[in-house]
Scaffold this motif. Structure first.
Motif, PDB file in Angstrom:
ATOM      1  N   ASN A 109       0.830  -1.207   0.000  1.00 41.91           N
ATOM      2  CA  ASN A 109       0.000   0.000   0.000  1.00 41.91           C
ATOM      3  C   ASN A 109       0.862   1.254   0.000  1.00 41.91           C
ATOM      4  N   ARG A 110       1.932   1.253   0.780  1.00 37.44           N
ATOM      5  CA  ARG A 110       2.828   2.414   0.847  1.00 37.44           C
ATOM      6  C   ARG A 110       3.544   2.626  -0.488  1.00 37.44           C
ATOM      7  N   ILE A 111       4.007   1.548  -1.109  1.00 32.35           N
ATOM      8  CA  ILE A 111       4.667   1.648  -2.422  1.00 32.35           C
ATOM      9  C   ILE A 111       3.705   2.241  -3.445  1.00 32.35           C
ATOM     10  N   PHE A 112       2.472   1.740  -3.482  1.00 32.08           N
ATOM     11  CA  PHE A 112       1.460   2.222  -4.416  1.00 32.08           C
ATOM     12  C   PHE A 112       1.161   3.704  -4.153  1.00 32.08           C
ATOM     13  N   TYR A 113       0.966   4.046  -2.883  1.00 29.10           N
ATOM     14  CA  TYR A 113       0.651   5.420  -2.507  1.00 29.10           C
ATOM     15  C   TYR A 113       1.776   6.364  -2.934  1.00 29.10           C
ATOM     16  N   LEU A 114       3.014   5.996  -2.612  1.00 29.57           N
ATOM     17  CA  LEU A 114       4.146   6.870  -2.951  1.00 29.57           C
ATOM     18  C   LEU A 114       4.351   6.986  -4.453  1.00 29.57           C
ATOM     19  N   LYS A 115       4.086   5.924  -5.195  1.00 29.49           N
ATOM     20  CA  LYS A 115       4.173   5.999  -6.658  1.00 29.49           C
ATOM     21  C   LYS A 115       3.201   7.058  -7.181  1.00 29.49           C
ATOM     22  N   CYS A 116       1.975   7.061  -6.659  1.00 32.24           N
ATOM     23  CA  CYS A 116       0.981   8.060  -7.069  1.00 32.24           C
ATOM     24  C   CYS A 116       1.387   9.458  -6.617  1.00 32.24           C
ATOM     25  N   VAL A 117       1.930   9.577  -5.410  1.00 31.89           N
ATOM     26  CA  VAL A 117       2.372  10.867  -4.876  1.00 31.89           C
ATOM     27  C   VAL A 117       3.450  11.472  -5.775  1.00 31.89           C
ATOM     28  N   TYR A 118       4.481  10.684  -6.076  1.00 26.51           N
ATOM     29  CA  TYR A 118       5.591  11.217  -6.882  1.00 26.51           C
ATOM     30  C   TYR A 118       5.169  11.485  -8.326  1.00 26.51           C
ATOM     31  N   LYS A 119       4.291  10.672  -8.864  1.00 24.35           N
ATOM     32  CA  LYS A 119       3.780  10.912 -10.213  1.00 24.35           C
ATOM     33  C   LYS A 119       3.001  12.231 -10.256  1.00 24.35           C
ATOM     34  N   PHE A 120       2.217  12.484  -9.206  1.00 24.58           N
ATOM     35  CA  PHE A 120       1.416  13.701  -9.134  1.00 24.58           C
ATOM     36  C   PHE A 120       2.299  14.946  -9.087  1.00 24.58           C
ATOM     37  N   SER A 121       3.400  14.872  -8.350  1.00 19.22           N
ATOM     38  CA  SER A 121       4.216  16.069  -8.161  1.00 19.22           C
ATOM     39  C   SER A 121       5.341  16.225  -9.181  1.00 19.22           C
ATOM     40  N   GLU A 122       5.441  15.300 -10.142  1.00 19.16           N
ATOM     41  CA  GLU A 122       6.566  15.399 -11.078  1.00 19.16           C
ATOM     42  C   GLU A 122       6.493  16.624 -11.984  1.00 19.16           C
ATOM     43  N   ASP A 123       5.311  17.174 -12.205  1.00 15.67           N
ATOM     44  CA  ASP A 123       5.192  18.364 -13.047  1.00 15.67           C
ATOM     45  C   ASP A 123       5.179  19.667 -12.245  1.00 15.67           C
ATOM     46  N   ALA A 124       5.267  19.559 -10.929  1.00 18.76           N
ATOM     47  CA  ALA A 124       5.278  20.763 -10.087  1.00 18.76           C
ATOM     48  C   ALA A 124       6.627  21.472 -10.209  1.00 18.76           C
ATOM     49  N   ASP A 125       6.620  22.762  -9.966  1.00 21.76           N
ATOM     50  CA  ASP A 125       7.843  23.558 -10.047  1.00 21.76           C
ATOM     51  C   ASP A 125       8.663  23.440  -8.767  1.00 21.76           C
ATOM     52  N   ASP A 126       9.980  23.515  -8.922  1.00 24.65           N
ATOM     53  CA  ASP A 126      10.912  23.612  -7.794  1.00 24.65           C
ATOM     54  C   ASP A 126      10.792  22.465  -6.791  1.00 24.65           C
ATOM     55  N   THR A 127      10.730  21.238  -7.271  1.00 23.59           N
ATOM     56  CA  THR A 127      10.610  20.079  -6.371  1.00 23.59           C
ATOM     57  C   THR A 127      11.943  19.387  -6.117  1.00 23.59           C
ATOM     58  N   GLU A 128      13.024  19.844  -6.740  1.00 23.45           N
ATOM     59  CA  GLU A 128      14.298  19.137  -6.616  1.00 23.45           C
ATOM     60  C   GLU A 128      14.812  19.099  -5.178  1.00 23.45           C
ATOM     61  N   ASP A 129      14.441  20.041  -4.343  1.00 22.98           N
ATOM     62  CA  ASP A 129      14.883  20.058  -2.944  1.00 22.98           C
ATOM     63  C   ASP A 129      13.860  19.439  -1.988  1.00 22.98           C
ATOM     64  N   TRP A 130      12.771  18.911  -2.518  1.00 26.60           N
ATOM     65  CA  TRP A 130      11.734  18.329  -1.671  1.00 26.60           C
ATOM     66  C   TRP A 130      12.165  16.971  -1.142  1.00 26.60           C
ATOM     67  N   ASP A 131      11.736  16.675   0.079  1.00 25.24           N
ATOM     68  CA  ASP A 131      11.887  15.320   0.597  1.00 25.24           C
ATOM     69  C   ASP A 131      10.530  14.615   0.478  1.00 25.24           C
ATOM     70  N   GLU A 132      10.476  13.385   0.936  1.00 22.37           N
ATOM     71  CA  GLU A 132       9.242  12.603   0.802  1.00 22.37           C
ATOM     72  C   GLU A 132       8.053  13.295   1.447  1.00 22.37           C
ATOM     73  N   ASP A 133       8.248  13.885   2.622  1.00 25.88           N
ATOM     74  CA  ASP A 133       7.148  14.566   3.313  1.00 25.88           C
ATOM     75  C   ASP A 133       6.603  15.745   2.506  1.00 25.88           C
ATOM     76  N   ASP A 134       7.482  16.457   1.819  1.00 28.52           N
ATOM     77  CA  ASP A 134       7.035  17.578   0.983  1.00 28.52           C
ATOM     78  C   ASP A 134       6.151  17.093  -0.164  1.00 28.52           C
ATOM     79  N   HIS A 135       6.550  15.997  -0.788  1.00 27.98           N
ATOM     80  CA  HIS A 135       5.744  15.433  -1.881  1.00 27.98           C
ATOM     81  C   HIS A 135       4.377  14.983  -1.364  1.00 27.98           C
ATOM     82  N   ILE A 136       4.358  14.304  -0.223  1.00 25.57           N
ATOM     83  CA  ILE A 136       3.100  13.840   0.366  1.00 25.57           C
ATOM     84  C   ILE A 136       2.207  15.018   0.729  1.00 25.57           C
TER      85      ILE A 136
END
Length: 96
Positions: free
Chosen positions: A35-62
């Motif tokens: 469930n966590r793997i699936f959730y994080l895959k969706c989280v990172y896919k969602f934020s891949e087009d956001a601006d200025d994410t290179e310094d984000w950690d996992e909590d920022d993406h979530i």
């Protein structure tokens, strides 16, 4: 062990769409880990087009995902020792 995860991603409390994910692991994974793997895959896919994410950690993406009413969960898990091919199937177009 190989897993086919079928679940849903939501961007608000009403709209959702099916998602699939194939996961391979040398060790057996629990449903909580899958469930966590699936959730994080969706989280990172969602934020891949956001601006200025290179310094984000996992909590920022979530946080970004959840602030935009994102949610994702697994409905079905197929577990097998056999390999699972990556099918290019649009789950929205599958007829019953």
């Amino acid at each position: 062990m190989n897993y086919l995860l079928i679940g849903q991603e939501r961007d608000n409390s009403v709209d959702s769409w099916p998602k699939k994910l194939v996961v391979s692991s040398k060790k057996e994974l629990t449903h909580a880990e899958l469930n966590r793997i699936f959730y994080l895959k969706c989280v990172y896919k969602f934020s891949e087009d956001a601006d200025d994410t290179e310094d984000w950690d996992e909590d920022d993406h979530i946080e970004f995902f959840e602030e935009n009413d994102g949610d994702a969960f697994v409905d079905y898990v197929l577990e097998t020792e056999e390999s699972i091919p990556e099918f290019d199937i649009d789950l929205m177009e599958v007829e019953e």
